[in-house]
Structures are given as structure tokens and as C-alpha cells.
Scaffold this active site. Structure first.
Site, PDB file in Angstrom:
ATOM      1  N   HIS A 135       5.829  -5.742  11.383  1.00  0.00           N
ATOM      2  CA  HIS A 135       5.321  -4.372  11.324  1.00  0.00           C
ATOM      3  C   HIS A 135       4.406  -4.064  12.512  1.00  0.00           C
ATOM      4  CE1 HIS A 135       4.828  -0.588   9.429  1.00  0.00           C
ATOM      5  NE2 HIS A 135       3.548  -0.735   9.172  1.00  0.00           N
TER       6      HIS A 135
ATOM      7  N   HIS B 250       1.237   3.912   2.032  1.00  0.00           N
ATOM      8  CA  HIS B 250       1.569   4.708   3.221  1.00  0.00           C
ATOM      9  C   HIS B 250       3.036   5.112   3.130  1.00  0.00           C
ATOM     10  CE1 HIS B 250      -1.833   3.023   5.991  1.00  0.00           C
ATOM     11  NE2 HIS B 250      -2.283   3.820   5.039  1.00  0.00           N
TER      12      HIS B 250
ATOM     13  N   ASP C 161       5.542   5.226   5.126  1.00  0.00           N
ATOM     14  CA  ASP C 161       6.587   4.384   5.690  1.00  0.00           C
ATOM     15  C   ASP C 161       6.900   3.160   4.823  1.00  0.00           C
ATOM     16  OD1 ASP C 161       3.991   3.562   6.584  1.00  0.00           O
ATOM     17  OD2 ASP C 161       4.912   2.314   8.139  1.00  0.00           O
ATOM     18  N   HIS C 162       6.027   2.805   3.890  1.00  0.00           N
ATOM     19  CA  HIS C 162       6.248   1.661   3.005  1.00  0.00           C
ATOM     20  C   HIS C 162       6.908   2.053   1.683  1.00  0.00           C
ATOM     21  CE1 HIS C 162       3.901  -1.476   5.195  1.00  0.00           C
ATOM     22  NE2 HIS C 162       3.506  -0.381   5.816  1.00  0.00           N
TER      23      HIS C 162
ATOM     24  N   HIS D 257       0.855  -1.180   0.000  1.00  0.00           N
ATOM     25  CA  HIS D 257       0.000   0.000   0.000  1.00  0.00           C
ATOM     26  C   HIS D 257       0.892   1.231   0.000  1.00  0.00           C
ATOM     27  CE1 HIS D 257       0.663  -0.932   4.259  1.00  0.00           C
ATOM     28  NE2 HIS D 257       0.444   0.344   4.517  1.00  0.00           N
TER      29      HIS D 257
END
Length: 156
Positions: free
Chosen positions: A112, A64, A66-67, A62
């Protein structure tokens, strides 16, 4: 040949000197797949012995921040660009276990988690997943490596 899953980063947007941003390396022979490109992914890949040019594909769970924080750095290193957004949600350990059970997965890898577990922690997540999943359950931090036998290994 076995399938190896290496948790390159299990962190979150919260700074932690011991946890890189979310990223996982899945390897089988000469094939290497990067799932997510969180903060520090290229350094963690180097520590795991795989460079970005060796990647077969990059998958994003996804979008976000942080990814995808270091996605640009990964793309800049690739001789090709095969990027695909595959999922758009977070799930609980129980939901992940239910999905894995329905899919017939043999090994479930949980990561995570926010905030980080204390040393030796993670039993609560394991237990939540175990209530819904009959296979092997791993809860791991950065550079945790799981060897998963393939059908070739089992003689099928």
C-alpha cells in the site's frame, strides 16, 4: 500446513491499471481471511482461486474509502457476515517493523505504497523496516504470494 499471504491489491485511490485497491488474502488450508475490500477485490480473489463464499471472515483495517470500495460486493456474495473493524491508523515501514518486532512476527509484508514503486523498486521501504525488524521482509505488488511456515511445518 503453511500460512499463505496473497496481496490481492496494493493500490490507492489514485487510478492505476496495474494495481487493484487494498486487499490481502490470508489462507491456511481451507481457511481464507480477507483483509480489506478495495477496488477490484472479487476479480483479484478469482485470479487467486478463492471465491467470496470460501471466506472464513472479512477484516477491515480502517474505513478509508479505498479499503472498503468493494465491501458491498463481497458481502453480497457471502453466505454469512462476519465483519470486524480492527485497526484505525496507517503506519510507516519503520513503525510497522517495530510493531512486528515487538509481537515476535517472523515475516513482515509491506504494501500500500503511494505512489507506486518503479519496476524493481521498494528497497527504500525494505531498508527502513530492516533497521527495526530481524525477520523476513517482503515488499509486494498485486498477487504477490508469500508462504509462511506454521509451527506444524517446523515440527514444533
Amino acid at each position: 500446513m503453511s500460512l499463505a499471504v496473497t496481496l490481492l491489491g496494493t493500490g490507492s485511490p489514485l487510478p492505476d491499471p496495474n494495481r487493484a485497491g487494498p486487499s490481502t488474502l490470508i489462507s491456511a488450508g481451507d481457511e481464507h481471511y480477507l483483509v480489506d475490500a478495495g477496488r477490484g477485490v472479487l476479480m483479484r480473489m478469482a485470479a487467486a482461486g478463492v471465491g467470496a463464499p470460501n471466506l472464513s471472515a472479512v477484516l477491515l483495517t480502517h474505513l478509508h474509502s479505498d479499503h472498503i470500495t468493494d465491501l458491498n460486493d463481497v458481502i453480497a456474495q457471502l453466505p454469512f457476515q462476519r465483519i470486524k473493524d480492527t485497526l484505525g491508523y496507517h503506519s510507516s515501514p519503520a513503525e510497522a517493523a517495530q510493531t512486528a518486532q515487538r509481537a515476535g512476527v517472523g515475516t513482515l509484508i509491506l504494501t500500500h505504497y503511494v505512489p507506486p514503486f518503479p519496476p524493481g523498486g521498494g528497497a527504500e521501504w525494505h531498508d527502513m523496516a530492516a533497521a527495526h525488524f530481524d525477520g523476513v521482509i517482503e515488499v509486494g505488488d498485486d498477487l504477490h504470494r508469500v508462504e509462511i511456515p506454521t509451527e506444524t511445518d517446523s515440527g514444533d
